[in-house]
Scaffold this motif. Sequence first.
Motif, PDB file in Angstrom:
ATOM      1  N   ARG A 240      12.871  12.163  -5.652  1.00 12.99           N
ATOM      2  CA  ARG A 240      12.774  13.588  -5.307  1.00 12.99           C
ATOM      3  C   ARG A 240      13.777  13.962  -4.216  1.00 12.99           C
ATOM      4  O   ARG A 240      13.486  14.781  -3.338  1.00 12.99           O
ATOM      5  N   GLY A 241      14.960  13.338  -4.264  1.00 12.15           N
ATOM      6  CA  GLY A 241      16.021  13.697  -3.329  1.00 12.15           C
ATOM      7  C   GLY A 241      15.889  13.091  -1.942  1.00 12.15           C
ATOM      8  O   GLY A 241      16.681  13.372  -1.063  1.00 12.15           O
ATOM      9  N   GLU A 242      14.902  12.254  -1.759  1.00 14.74           N
ATOM     10  CA  GLU A 242      14.741  11.591  -0.469  1.00 14.74           C
ATOM     11  C   GLU A 242      14.949  10.093  -0.617  1.00 14.74           C
ATOM     12  O   GLU A 242      14.506   9.499  -1.592  1.00 14.74           O
ATOM     13  N   ILE A 243      15.598   9.503   0.395  1.00 16.03           N
ATOM     14  CA  ILE A 243      15.820   8.059   0.395  1.00 16.03           C
ATOM     15  C   ILE A 243      14.762   7.409   1.292  1.00 16.03           C
ATOM     16  O   ILE A 243      14.678   7.725   2.483  1.00 16.03           O
ATOM     17  N   PHE A 244      13.962   6.529   0.735  1.00 16.04           N
ATOM     18  CA  PHE A 244      12.941   5.858   1.545  1.00 16.04           C
ATOM     19  C   PHE A 244      12.452   4.608   0.820  1.00 16.04           C
ATOM     20  O   PHE A 244      12.867   4.336  -0.312  1.00 16.04           O
ATOM     21  N   HIS A 245      11.606   3.853   1.507  1.00 13.17           N
ATOM     22  CA  HIS A 245      10.999   2.685   0.873  1.00 13.17           C
ATOM     23  C   HIS A 245       9.957   3.201  -0.121  1.00 13.17           C
ATOM     24  O   HIS A 245       8.795   3.372   0.223  1.00 13.17           O
ATOM     25  N   ALA A 246      10.389   3.442  -1.325  1.00 17.89           N
ATOM     26  CA  ALA A 246       9.555   4.149  -2.297  1.00 17.89           C
ATOM     27  C   ALA A 246       8.364   3.308  -2.741  1.00 17.89           C
ATOM     28  O   ALA A 246       7.363   3.844  -3.196  1.00 17.89           O
ATOM     29  N   LEU A 247       8.489   1.992  -2.634  1.00 15.02           N
ATOM     30  CA  LEU A 247       7.391   1.129  -3.076  1.00 15.02           C
ATOM     31  C   LEU A 247       6.696   0.507  -1.863  1.00 15.02           C
ATOM     32  O   LEU A 247       5.491   0.629  -1.716  1.00 15.02           O
ATOM     33  N   GLU A 248       7.439  -0.168  -0.992  1.00 10.17           N
ATOM     34  CA  GLU A 248       6.816  -0.782   0.183  1.00 10.17           C
ATOM     35  C   GLU A 248       7.870  -1.078   1.252  1.00 10.17           C
ATOM     36  O   GLU A 248       8.994  -1.438   0.936  1.00 10.17           O
ATOM     37  N   GLU A 249       7.465  -0.928   2.515  1.00 11.54           N
ATOM     38  CA  GLU A 249       8.329  -1.334   3.616  1.00 11.54           C
ATOM     39  C   GLU A 249       8.339  -2.851   3.721  1.00 11.54           C
ATOM     40  O   GLU A 249       7.393  -3.512   3.281  1.00 11.54           O
ATOM     41  N   PRO A 250       9.401  -3.408   4.322  1.00  8.36           N
ATOM     42  CA  PRO A 250       9.364  -4.843   4.618  1.00  8.36           C
ATOM     43  C   PRO A 250       8.365  -5.079   5.742  1.00  8.36           C
ATOM     44  O   PRO A 250       8.632  -4.776   6.901  1.00  8.36           O
ATOM     45  N   THR A 251       7.197  -5.545   5.385  1.00  6.77           N
ATOM     46  CA  THR A 251       6.143  -5.745   6.376  1.00  6.77           C
ATOM     47  C   THR A 251       5.248  -6.872   5.882  1.00  6.77           C
ATOM     48  O   THR A 251       5.263  -7.192   4.707  1.00  6.77           O
ATOM     49  N   SER A 252       4.497  -7.477   6.790  1.00  9.30           N
ATOM     50  CA  SER A 252       3.629  -8.586   6.400  1.00  9.30           C
ATOM     51  C   SER A 252       2.169  -8.176   6.448  1.00  9.30           C
ATOM     52  O   SER A 252       1.765  -7.343   7.263  1.00  9.30           O
ATOM     53  N   LEU A 253       1.403  -8.808   5.586  1.00  9.03           N
ATOM     54  CA  LEU A 253      -0.048  -8.631   5.600  1.00  9.03           C
ATOM     55  C   LEU A 253      -0.623  -9.373   6.813  1.00  9.03           C
ATOM     56  O   LEU A 253      -0.244 -10.515   7.085  1.00  9.03           O
ATOM     57  N   ASN A 254      -1.513  -8.726   7.532  1.00  7.72           N
ATOM     58  CA  ASN A 254      -2.245  -9.424   8.593  1.00  7.72           C
ATOM     59  C   ASN A 254      -3.676  -8.919   8.629  1.00  7.72           C
ATOM     60  O   ASN A 254      -3.929  -7.766   8.971  1.00  7.72           O
ATOM     61  N   THR A 255      -4.628  -9.778   8.297  1.00  6.06           N
ATOM     62  CA  THR A 255      -6.034  -9.375   8.197  1.00  6.06           C
ATOM     63  C   THR A 255      -6.862  -9.854   9.378  1.00  6.06           C
ATOM     64  O   THR A 255      -8.085  -9.891   9.279  1.00  6.06           O
ATOM     65  N   LEU A 256      -6.200 -10.218  10.474  1.00  4.61           N
ATOM     66  CA  LEU A 256      -6.926 -10.848  11.581  1.00  4.61           C
ATOM     67  C   LEU A 256      -8.164 -10.052  11.997  1.00  4.61           C
ATOM     68  O   LEU A 256      -9.240 -10.609  12.184  1.00  4.61           O
ATOM     69  N   GLU A 257      -8.007  -8.726  12.079  1.00  2.00           N
ATOM     70  CA  GLU A 257      -9.147  -7.931  12.552  1.00  2.00           C
ATOM     71  C   GLU A 257     -10.307  -7.902  11.554  1.00  2.00           C
ATOM     72  O   GLU A 257     -11.418  -7.511  11.897  1.00  2.00           O
ATOM     73  N   LEU A 258     -10.030  -8.325  10.321  1.00  2.00           N
ATOM     74  CA  LEU A 258     -11.093  -8.360   9.303  1.00  2.00           C
ATOM     75  C   LEU A 258     -11.823  -9.695   9.254  1.00  2.00           C
ATOM     76  O   LEU A 258     -12.751  -9.870   8.456  1.00  2.00           O
TER      77      LEU A 258
END
Lengths: 333, 290
Positions: A240-258
Amino acid sequence: MQLVCPAGNLPALQAAIDAGADAVYAGFRDQTNARAFAGLNFSDDELRAGIAYAHARGRKVYLALNTYPDSARLAQWFAAVDKAASLGCDAIIAAEMAVLDYAARTHPRLPRHLSVQGSATTAPALRYMHERFGIARAVLPRVLAIGQVERLCESAPVPIEVFAFGSLCIMVEGRCQLSSYVTGASPNRHGVCSPAKFVRWHESADGHRSVHLNDVLIDEYEPEEAAGYPTVCKGRFDVRGEIFHALEEPTSLNTLELLPRLAQAGVAALKIEGRQRGVAYVSSVTRTWRAAIDTYYAADASAWSVQAAWLKSLAAHAEGQQTTLGPYHRHWH
Amino acid sequence: MKLSLGPAQYFWPRDRALAFYRAAVHWPLDIIYLGETVCSKRRELGTGDWIDLASELAESGKQIVLSSLALIEAESELGVLKRLIEHGDCWIEANDLSAVQLCRERRVPFVGGPSLNVYNHAALAMLCDDGLRRWVPGVEQGAALIRELRDAARTAGLGLPEIEVIAYGRLPLSWSARCFTARAHDLPKDQCGFRCIDYPDGLPLATRDGAPFLRINGIQILGEEVTDLGPELPGLRELGVDILRLYPNADGMADVVAHFDRARASSLPLPAIGARNGYWHGEPGMRRAG
């Protein structure tokens, strides 16, 4: 709750055991596992040594045989199952029905864990794998919210293992063809996602960089901007004319608080992703999770809280130094 | 060779969807797949509507199959699946293991959809024991893999189910817990506003240098190219493919079906009306050259 840690090679296996892993998972040096990267994984002798190291300390070694052989290559996967049994692995982690069936018939006393690549997200799906192949445990795809994980723990016919930390597949594991669409090499068939031989970096004179995967532009970076490994799901695209991480950012899963909720739900094991990562990652991440789990069980459960030092240590090893609760958290969806 | 209309992958308004199928029932098709395979929030046609539509279309004598969701996360989605299966008059296209198990438990015949992971004859034989009557190979299972599977089954003395190959349409490549259409509108999934309805052929995604690449379709990602195996028809026949699956586009499907109807009656391959499917040749799916 067991802590299951990645072992891409023998030093990583030893580091994980030394740092307090209850079990490690490893793979043979071929396409029978989903991290078939150059320089990774175990020869027979290395695995034998690793198993001896783990067993001497009362820990377990699981062998990942979690890719999908075609008819012509079935014999190679069956031979890998035989080898896992004869070397004394404590379980295999498999996804493909013919592999699970062969293991169940040929080595009934070798426990079979359903791999995350098996894409089983519901109680009926787990029932199928349990009735058909007698799986002893199932690793859940990273798609369910925490409430859904809790309910599935109640209805599942087998103990559940979940991903706790590491790189995050945004797509349902075992059913993602983004890599093969672009490169022809797939996680399911070849044990690889976006293999390095298809990656081409280009840096222009002013310091701008671009990265292509088999001639498809995955991203471009400013001179000082941090750049990640170019998988399709973590690229920046035009929608839609915008450049972005359309699917996912480079980031890691962290569930520590869960951790308390996962423990109370009856989750049998927490899995750390990262067989492709080095000894420093394995050692540090394992040590942090060991401390968090031990503190939880040692203390009054209601008094447990996430310690800032744990988060700092985990963030240092996260992709892009960022972490997320990912699909466990409704708002992420 | 039979022709099938695969389940519509996109989200269309109720009137449009009903008009589409009421026209399709007059096209030279043998099988029509109905139902929502992508997102359970899409309810322009509810479960009851799909079942009613199945009954209505079945009067044409065409086989009607009810397709299941590829990714099931919620109890409510399992409930829908049970309703489809217990409806009883139709085969089910099982697009995940939940559907396989529920069909197996209720002894309902099923089609193994393309998002089930079947890569070899041994797995296929087990699913046949479970009630699989027809197999739609996944997108990356090309001609060589299917030939090997067929030959291995023959050698092992195993029968094969009907084989249905995706012959036309955008290829489904992946599914996620996340909705990418909602993300592109900066909306949470739970308040997505059903934006998929604005994109009857999916939301285009291009690379930063402007090359069309993928289509976003809610929680699903498709390839941009509309693939076409029409030119490969002689090879498909030789391979023993029984059914050609045509995935609906929003427009022009009557012509597509007519084209494949001519193609199946001809001994000569017809000219391409879509992109070359690299997967079929053991290459990257998106590659056109060669």
